[in-house]
Design an enzyme around this catalytic site. Sequence first.
Site, PDB file in Angstrom:
ATOM      1  CB  SER A 208      -0.917  -0.014   1.229  1.00 40.49           C
ATOM      2  OG  SER A 208      -0.129   0.010   2.382  1.00 40.49           O
TER       3      SER A 208
ATOM      4  CG  ASP B  22      -2.621   6.423   3.659  1.00 37.87           C
ATOM      5  OD1 ASP B  22      -2.372   5.194   3.678  1.00 37.87           O
ATOM      6  OD2 ASP B  22      -1.741   7.287   3.711  1.00 37.87           O
TER       7      ASP B  22
HETATM    8  N1  HPA Z   1       3.849   6.679   4.177  1.00 44.37           N
HETATM    9  C1  HPA Z   1       4.644   5.618   3.977  1.00 44.37           C
HETATM   10  N2  HPA Z   1       4.181   4.440   3.641  1.00 44.37           N
HETATM   11  C2  HPA Z   1       2.862   4.299   3.481  1.00 44.37           C
HETATM   12  C3  HPA Z   1       1.999   5.363   3.665  1.00 44.37           C
HETATM   13  C4  HPA Z   1       2.519   6.614   4.027  1.00 44.37           C
HETATM   14  O1  HPA Z   1       1.799   7.599   4.206  1.00 44.37           O
HETATM   15  N3  HPA Z   1       0.731   4.900   3.445  1.00 44.37           N
HETATM   16  C5  HPA Z   1       0.851   3.585   3.121  1.00 44.37           C
HETATM   17  N4  HPA Z   1       2.140   3.222   3.141  1.00 44.37           N
END
Ligand code: HPA
Length: 235
Positions: A91, A205
């Site tokens: 992610s 996100d």
């Molecule tokens: N930062 C780093 N790694 C991540 C983030 C983030 O905001 N969201 C998902 N992996």
Amino acid sequence: MSTPHNNAEKGEIAKSVLLPGDPLRAKFIAENYLSGVKCFNEVRGALGYTGTYKGIPISVMGTGMGCASMGIYSYELIHHYECTSLIRIGSCGAFTEKLKVGDLVMAIGASTDTNYAGQYQLEGGNFSATASFRLLSRAVSEAEKQKAPFMVGNVYCTDVFYRPERIPDVWKRMGILAAEMESFALYCNAAVAGVDALTILTVSDHLVTGQSMTPLEREKSFKDMMVVALETAAA
Ligand code: HPA
């Protein structure tokens, strides 16, 4: 013979490996997408499985979070277990309004705040960590086939998840699509050994809009990413 971090015997891991950060995701993938599954590792909870997808041997193993952890597991997979095709699935936090939560990001390159490449004592410049074109072009074709929304671009591979300040805007101005935490180590290890690596991410996100995924979006984008990764690994 095994390694300090992996119980598998040589030959128990396929040439193509999918690498989610979360070991339970590795278990889920093995149980739901692979046939004839055998668990090859439980050391430190970094669950690893080998099975087949459409008749092709594929392994899947959790790497944990960050370049240090990815560095160890991918190094051993490449050098000890002779894996030649490594696909991180994970992610990311999006930097650009062009991405929505649930979209896929394929990392053609990984910029970084880590000093992972310091080990190579590169003289006279900085190393640009890049994906395997072979894997990337397959993944793009597959995402187009699946009609999964995606972007291909540079990601910011950071050692820091919780930080006192926002990530500086300059990274966004340099065209970075999203932040994640493992690709730079994977791409460095693959580059040094001359094997193929690719990172495919879902936007979990949004660092600009503050949006995060609904459970439905999470499930849909996870499936998109899985199918793209499996078809890429098996092609
Ligand atoms: N930062 C780093 N790694 C991540 C983030 C983030 O905001 N969201 C998902 N992996």
